[in-house]
Design an enzyme around this catalytic site. Structure first.
Site, PDB file in Angstrom:
ATOM      1  N   ASP A   1      30.367  49.725  40.229  1.00  0.00           N
ATOM      2  CA  ASP A   1      30.990  48.468  39.816  1.00  0.00           C
ATOM      3  C   ASP A   1      31.952  48.580  38.627  1.00  0.00           C
ATOM      4  O   ASP A   1      32.810  47.715  38.482  1.00  0.00           O
ATOM      5  CB  ASP A   1      29.902  47.432  39.486  1.00  0.00           C
ATOM      6  CG  ASP A   1      30.444  46.010  39.449  1.00  0.00           C
ATOM      7  OD1 ASP A   1      31.470  45.740  40.098  1.00  0.00           O
ATOM      8  OD2 ASP A   1      29.841  45.161  38.780  1.00  0.00           O
TER       9      ASP A   1
ATOM     10  N   HIS B   1      28.549  47.530  31.901  1.00  0.00           N
ATOM     11  CA  HIS B   1      29.959  47.332  32.229  1.00  0.00           C
ATOM     12  C   HIS B   1      30.396  45.870  32.200  1.00  0.00           C
ATOM     13  O   HIS B   1      31.580  45.586  32.454  1.00  0.00           O
ATOM     14  CB  HIS B   1      30.296  47.966  33.586  1.00  0.00           C
ATOM     15  CG  HIS B   1      29.493  47.438  34.731  1.00  0.00           C
ATOM     16  ND1 HIS B   1      28.326  48.027  35.144  1.00  0.00           N
ATOM     17  CD2 HIS B   1      29.690  46.383  35.566  1.00  0.00           C
ATOM     18  CE1 HIS B   1      27.838  47.366  36.178  1.00  0.00           C
ATOM     19  NE2 HIS B   1      28.649  46.359  36.447  1.00  0.00           N
TER      20      HIS B   1
END
Length: 1020
Positions: free
Chosen positions: A174, A413
């Site tokens: 991702d 993230h």
């Protein structure tokens, strides 16, 4: 079907139902044949059942785990793990992978002994596989390598001590772009492969066409083959093929195979699935493909997924066109390795990432810039905390564990990247703040113990965590105080603290009673403004001065200094040095009257032994830099501008947002085009030029005595809400260097990456966003070189941000953003941060600028980058006695090292191993921070003897065992898959070195090498 036959079927069904028992049958293995594995001569389809569980994004980590705040997002991680384990029990062929150890470790602690035993069996059988294995799936653009190593180590040690397993696969499905340094770090963590989901859409189109979705990726030119890893791009990112998402929220059809009912769709579903597999297979090189069967927070009702996957495997294999089975990325990678192919070779990175012509994900390089700064300082404070904890011992009352976990979580993230919702960003900051409080106690107690001659500590130290806004209760209320400065790096340094004080004259002494040069200056107006916002007008006015002095400290140790207010017989201030202040265009005058009223002035210079800094007397801005030692100069100007953000256009609705940077034009707008306010302060410790660009942008440019670089401290905000688009604020340095469109940025604080304007090394770039498409992450430094005239202009930063060079000799960095539209990438709110007054966020940061020859720049830049990333920790206490009495009863200087580390070696890690057999097990990492062939003196190998590294009066090393980078397996036991690739053969001797293990505890470090050791130590 005729009416008669329809009636007959209905009667049969009714009869069958009438004879059924209402009791549910015992749960057992399903009737479907799901056994299998790779087969020769078939297209082998590896089904990877997985979930992607963000450790914070739209909800905070606790809400995600428990399933709270579901009006934002219906996600319940604990039930994912609950139901997956139940489903694995029903069918021994089923497999599942899990990634985020923050969530798993929490779930594990809640399980009873029987459940834990059963889960351990799944792990041993290879049916539950931990992939990646860090606390989080970290960002790759805004993360620093130190925090990355820490969070991966924390997760890997948990898995090793809980299950005895060592993850083999990097799994970053991702994150929004991928860094060379992560390829290198993962290789050094003994990973065999690295799979990810997002690469630039143009790059992906080329790779699909050329069957180049999988490759060998070399992360480091210095480390060579030791940094190589097999890398693969997932076909569907991390989602299932279209139509085959079986989660409860997907809406795709299940496989209906009950022929007693209508809508049987087996043949249709098998055909669609086989077609999807054949489509994917034509873009990959072997007869193996990997399908990611899952997505964000899926499998909270794992029965839906596994029952359909069982059917899919059964019926597709019965069809016979392809071979499909439950698999994991490790099994898939082994199948690729068995193909024995020669793979393509990559040495550059995957930045920037774009998912469309006007959608470059380069805004998040700077998003939530205050949080990025907080993360960096907190990670640095954690290193000092862990070092002192290891030296003095682990305490259950206060320890580093909370901060260690909080900083690890922030590496996610959607954490340090700045792409979470505002309430989640607050939660990240809260966790770190609570951990900092714990570590403050650890450091204060440790320094109290280390400074006291005998018995328990009697000195109560305190911290000043708000010194960045010049707030410190101790210095503001105590006329006399003691300062202990702890240096976490392995070599000596000089630090220049700046303390707010209420009076204009102080004297500073060292442990020998000698006077340390100091300087008292009036507090800048923007600092007074920030203090007033935080403390209130009356409390802020209690300190109107700043006391500045230089304090040398040894490596991995501390030094003590004493501050006394000086006064005459009548109590008046008696300053040892009065700073000279020249108000060329004062801040107050600038704000009140406007810049147009100022008359032209002569140029202003600041000069020390090494540098001359010149400011234009007419504009008030930087004009030139001169390096006196190297005898080079450059015309360098610096200013602040902003891009107008795009809110989308009639033909393309892509807006600039938390992820995406999209200016609505290439032109920038100056914060102020007219002359700016300037005040000059001169003294023997430092000189500074205070610049006022507007009522929301100010800067102080400092030159310290003896320094080679120039400090630029900027204060920006609140960014005005005067245009509907939003502003993206940059600082731009423009020079006369002929750089030829080339510049360099660091990779996560380590090796430099070459960047060329409007160019990608491995594919032809179609330039659709000439500004955003040339932005790159800058974690610690950016530079450009004039090779013809042998000059390099370098800028070092105190946090991660985006940067570029859009014209010859130019460097720009985005330092703040305030946006009023969402960019439609999921976060669902604009990046409109508010400060204390709710009017917008004020940020303060520091950059360091160096002009040097290209050959000597590494010596100027690399040590500074280490020092910036690892600032000192300072503890203060009231001084209730005279200096001589204090010195007689305290240790005033101390180091754990027998001698300073070489100037190219960094003490990266020194911490207690909480999972070791005793508290006398310590994790040590040493890092060589120069690159190969970068410097004629410091790019060579360095040999150290661990047995003599430390002062024997502090601790002794009784044994040392070398481990891989994440400390989950001995180096001597590491055996990684070897691959054939298309690169030209290189120096095999260098490759062999990195595979060798030094005998004993004498170790050699090659350029850019990090070596990790588990030490058994005895404390004295």
């Amino acid at each position: 079907m005729t009416l008669r036959s329809a009636v007959f079927v209905a009667v049969c069904i009714f009869a069958a139902l009438a004879t059924c028992s209402l009791a549910l049958p015992a749960r057992s293995a399903p009737k479907y044949n799901t056994s299998g594995g790779p087969m020769a001569g078939k297209l082998n389809v590896h089904l990877v059942a997985h979930t992607h569980d963000d450790v914070g994004w739209l909800k905070n980590p606790d809400q995600y785990y428990a399933g709270l705040n579901n009006s934002i997002q219906d996600a319940k991680v604990q039930f994912v793990l609950d139901t997956v384990m139940q489903e694995l029990e029903l069918n021994p062929d089923r497999k599942f992978i899990y990634v985020e150890i923050y969530f798993f470790s929490r779930w594990w602690q809640e399980q009873d002994e029987d459940t834990q035993k059963r889960v351990k069996e799944y792990v041993q059988q290879g049916r539950l596989e931990f992939i990646n294995g860090g606390i989080v799936m970290s960002d790759e653009a805004a993360t620093h390598y130190v925090a990355t190593i820490d969070q991966m180590t924390l997760g890997h040690r948990f898995l090793l001590n809980t299950f005895g397993v060592k993850p083999r696969i990097g799994w970053h499905i991702d994150p929004f772009g991928h860094s060379n340094e992560f390829a290198s770090l993962f290789a050094q963590m003994s990973f065999d492969g690295f799979f990810f989901g997002r690469i630039d859409y143009q790059d992906k189109d080329r790779r699909l066409k050329d069957k180049d979705m999988e490759m060998i990726w070399r992360g480091s030119s210095s480390l060579g083959a030791a940094s190589e890893i097999f890398a693969g791009v997932n076909y569907n990112g991390y989602n299932p093929p279209d139509g085959f998402c079986f989660d409860q929220y997907c809406g795709d059809d299940s496989i209906q195979d009950d022929f007693r009912l209508e809508d049987v769709n087996v043949e249709e579903r098998v055909n669609d699935f086989v077609a999807a597999c054949l489509d994917q297979a034509q873009h990959y090189r072997t007869n193996n493909i990997q399908l990611t069967m899952g997505s964000d927070f899926q499998y909270s009702n794992a029965r839906l997924w596994f029952k359909n996957l069982d059917k899919l495997i059964h019926y597709v294999n019965a069809d016979g066109r392809v071979n499909v089975f439950y698999s994991t990325p490790s099994i898939y990678l082994d199948s690729l390795h068995a193909a024995n192919l020669t793979w393509s070779y990559k040495t550059d990175d995957f930045f920037p990432y774009a998912d469309g012509p006007h959608a470059y994900w380069t805004g998040y390089f700077t998003s939530r810039i205050a949080l990025k700064g907080f993360e960096r300082t907190s990670s640095a404070f954690l290193q000092s905390c862990k070092q002192l904890e290891a030296v003095r011992g682990h305490s259950n009352l206060a320890n580093s564990e909370q901060l260690n976990l909080a900083v690890a979580v922030l590496q996610h993230h959607d954490g340090v990247s700045g792409t979470s919702k505002q309430h989640v960003a607050y939660d990240y900051a809260r966790r770190v703040s609570e951990g900092l409080s714990e570590c403050e106690t650890v450091i204060n107690r440790a320094l109290g113990d280390l400074t006291f001659v005998s018995g328990p500590s009697v000195t109560e130290f305190v911290q000043c965590p708000l010194l960045n806004v010049s707030i410190c209760a101790m210095s503001e209320t105590s006329a006399n105080f003691t300062l202990v400065v702890y240096n976490p790096v392995g070599f000596a340094r000089a630090h220049l603290p700046r303390f707010p004080v209420p009076f204009g004259s102080y004297a500073v002494y060292d442990e020998k009673g000698l006077v340390i040069p100091s300087q008292v200056v009036s507090m800048p107006f923007e600092t007074q403004r920030l203090r007033a916002e935080i403390l209130g007008e009356e409390a802020a006015a209690a300190a109107n001065y700043l006391l500045v002095f230089a304090v040398p400290t040894t490596g991995f140790g501390f030094a003590t200094y004493f501050v006394n207010r000086t006064s005459g017989p009548n109590g008046e201030d008696v300053a040892l040095e009065t700073a000279a202040v020249e108000k060329i265009r004062s801040a107050e005058e600038f704000i009140d009257t406007g810049a147009e009223s100022f008359a032209p002035k002569a140029d202003v210079t600041m000069e020390n032994q090494n540098v001359i800094v010149t400011f234009d007397g007419n504009t008030g801005r930087l004009k030139s830099l001169t390096n006196k030692i190297s005898q080079i100069s450059s015309a360098v100007t610096q200013d602040f501008f902003y891009y107008n953000s795009s809110w989308g256009t009639s033909d393309d609705e892509q807006a600039s947002g938390a992820y995406i940077f999209r200016p609505n034009r290439t032109a920038v707008f100056p914060v102020n085009a007219a002359p700016i306010g300037v005040t000059v302060v001169r003294g023997s410790v430092f000189q500074e030029v205070r610049q006022v660009f507007s009522n929301w942008v100010t800067q102080i440019v400092r030159l310290y005595d003896g320094d080679n670089d120039v400090e630029f401290e900027y204060t920006i905000g609140p960014i005005p809400y005067d245009i509907p688009e939003g502003k993206e604020v940059i600082t731009r340095f423009s020079s006369d260097l002929a750089s030829g469109g080339t510049f360099y940025t660091d990779a996560n604080g380590r090796e430099m990456q070459r960047r060329d304007l409007n160019y990608r090394p491995t594919w032809k770039l179609n330039v659709t966003e000439p500004v955003a498409g040339n932005y790159y992450p800058v974690n610690s430094r950016i530079h450009t070189i004039d090779k013809t005239n042998n000059r390099q202009l370098s800028i070092l930063t105190d946090r991660s941000m985006g940067g570029s060079s859009l014209a010859d000799g130019q460097l720009e960095l985005m330092v703040h953003r305030r946006l009023f539209y969402d960019d439609s990438r999921g976060v669902g709110e604009p990046l409109n941060e508010t400060g204390l007054l709710g009017t917008g966020l004020v940020i303060r940061g520091i950059m360091y600028v160096t002009l040097e020859t290209a050959a000597l720049s590494p010596r100027a830049v690399h040590p500074s980058a280490v020092l910036i990333a690892h600032p000192v920790a300072m503890a203060l206490a009231p001084l209730s006695t005279d200096v001589a009495t204090y010195v007689a009863n305290h240790v005033t200087s101390w180091t754990a090292l027998d001698s300073p580390l070489p100037p190219n070696i960094h003490l990266l890690t020194f911490e207690i191993l909480p999972y070791g057999p005793s508290h006398l097990e310590v994790l040590l990492r040493l890092e060589h921070f120069y690159e190969v062939n970068e410097d004629t003196k410091y790019s060579g190998p360095v040999t150290l003897d661990l047995s003599t590294l430390f002062d024997p009066s502090v601790l002794t090393v009784t044994s040392a065992v070398e481990y891989n980078l994440s400390a989950n397996q001995r180096s001597s036991q590491v055996s990684r898959l070897q691959w054939s690739h298309t690169a030209v053969a290189e120096n095999k001797a260098q490759e062999a070195f990195f595979k060798s293990i030094d005998a004993g505890i004498s170790v050699t470090l090659q350029p850019m090498q990090i070596r990790t050791f588990q030490l058994s130590i005895t404390r004295v």
